[in-house]
Design a protein around this motif. Structure first.
Motif, PDB file in Angstrom:
ATOM      1  N   THR A  19      -7.741  73.003 -42.095  1.00 54.45           N
ATOM      2  CA  THR A  19      -7.231  72.296 -43.268  1.00 54.45           C
ATOM      3  C   THR A  19      -6.536  70.980 -42.925  1.00 54.45           C
ATOM      4  N   LEU A  20      -5.774  70.948 -41.840  1.00 54.53           N
ATOM      5  CA  LEU A  20      -4.973  69.764 -41.509  1.00 54.53           C
ATOM      6  C   LEU A  20      -5.758  68.677 -40.782  1.00 54.53           C
ATOM      7  N   GLY A  21      -7.052  68.874 -40.603  1.00 57.44           N
ATOM      8  CA  GLY A  21      -7.893  67.783 -40.119  1.00 57.44           C
ATOM      9  C   GLY A  21      -7.966  67.623 -38.614  1.00 57.44           C
ATOM     10  N   LEU A  22      -8.206  66.378 -38.193  1.00 55.64           N
ATOM     11  CA  LEU A  22      -8.492  66.025 -36.803  1.00 55.64           C
ATOM     12  C   LEU A  22      -7.450  66.577 -35.828  1.00 55.64           C
ATOM     13  N   LYS A  23      -7.957  67.249 -34.770  1.00 56.05           N
ATOM     14  CA  LYS A  23      -7.071  67.835 -33.767  1.00 56.05           C
ATOM     15  C   LYS A  23      -7.193  67.105 -32.437  1.00 56.05           C
ATOM     16  N   VAL A  24      -6.090  67.031 -31.736  1.00 61.33           N
ATOM     17  CA  VAL A  24      -6.049  66.558 -30.359  1.00 61.33           C
ATOM     18  C   VAL A  24      -5.301  67.613 -29.560  1.00 61.33           C
ATOM     19  N   PHE A  25      -5.921  68.132 -28.510  1.00 61.64           N
ATOM     20  CA  PHE A  25      -5.337  69.240 -27.745  1.00 61.64           C
ATOM     21  C   PHE A  25      -5.049  70.434 -28.658  1.00 61.64           C
ATOM     22  N   ALA A  26      -5.995  70.717 -29.568  1.00 62.38           N
ATOM     23  CA  ALA A  26      -5.951  71.883 -30.457  1.00 62.38           C
ATOM     24  C   ALA A  26      -4.866  71.808 -31.530  1.00 62.38           C
ATOM     25  N   VAL A  27      -4.233  70.636 -31.679  1.00 61.26           N
ATOM     26  CA  VAL A  27      -3.187  70.459 -32.690  1.00 61.26           C
ATOM     27  C   VAL A  27      -3.556  69.294 -33.612  1.00 61.26           C
ATOM     28  N   PRO A  28      -3.530  69.482 -34.925  1.00 61.37           N
ATOM     29  CA  PRO A  28      -3.815  68.379 -35.845  1.00 61.37           C
ATOM     30  C   PRO A  28      -2.819  67.235 -35.664  1.00 61.37           C
ATOM     31  N   LEU A  29      -3.320  66.018 -35.631  1.00 62.84           N
ATOM     32  CA  LEU A  29      -2.432  64.857 -35.522  1.00 62.84           C
ATOM     33  C   LEU A  29      -1.442  64.803 -36.683  1.00 62.84           C
TER      34      LEU A  29
END
Length: 219
Positions: free
Chosen positions: A99-109
């Motif tokens: 739901t929260l969109g684009l992830k970096v290192f498995a965490v949404p920005l």
């Protein structure tokens, strides 16, 4: 001061407050209506970005302090989430949905943005109550954000924000929320942002009401 004698400043505050209230009410109605819920879930990232935009739009203090606050809280909040996901030793064992969109290192920005919104809103609301001692204000703010998280957690799981690897939310999560919030709030007060009491209070109370209602509605 709130810049009450500045017509431009006052107009910006009124617009910001109106946007916060209207979009939270519309969002609440959308999530409470089953057939519309999937469409409103897709709008969550845009809502968070809009609320961040409201903060920037309505702020009339020194921009260098605002940028210091935003960058410090964004980076710190995001890194804490990364460590939390990869180690399971901060909030507990959890993972993010889509739901929260684009992830970096498995965490949404957007989690960094979310921390900025939360810290800004509660810090400004507490300052509006006349509490000037930064440690006392930070402690009270951390308590309020932990209460907000209590209502947020079931909603987050129901809407695919994030999920726990246990059947219940661990107590560790709430302790970590309090500690992380306390540190970020102390940093916020150290940046000495200009007071934005109407915007901050409206933002925090709107989020609290939003998640409190959804917690019981989606139970």
């Amino acid at each position: 001061m709130e810049g009450k004698n500045d017509p431009v400043d006052l107009k910006a505050k009124k617009i910001a407050v109106a946007v916060i209230i209207i979009f939270h009410l519309v969002g609440l109605a959308g999530f409470l209506c089953g057939p519309l819920r999937p469409y409103f879930i897709q709008l969550v990232p845009f809502h968070l970005l809009l609320m961040f935009g409201v903060i920037v739009f309505s702020y009339r203090g020194p921009l260098n302090r605002l940028m210091l606050f935003v960058s410090g809280v964004f980076v710190s909040g995001f890194l804490v989430e990364v460590l939390g996901v990869y180690t399971g030793n901060i909030f507990g064992s959890y993972y993010y949905g889509r739901t929260l969109g684009l992830k970096v290192f498995a965490v949404p920005l957007l989690m960094g943005v979310n921390w900025v919104i939360l810290i800004f809103s509660v810090a400004q609301m507490i300052r509006a109550l006349g509490i000037r001692h930064s440690i006392l204000a930070s402690l009270l703010g951390a308590v309020l954000l932990t209460v907000l998280d209590f209502f947020l957690e079931p909603v987050a799981m129901a809407l695919d924000f994030w999920h726990w690897n246990w059947s219940t939310v661990p107590l560790q999560n709430f302790i970590a929320w309090f500690v992380v919030s306390l540190i970020l709030l102390k940093f916020c007060y150290a940046t000495d942002l200009k007071q934005q009491k109407y915007v901050g209070a409206t933002m925090f109370l709107a989020q609290l009401a939003f998640f409190a209602i959804l917690r019981f509605a989606l139970a």
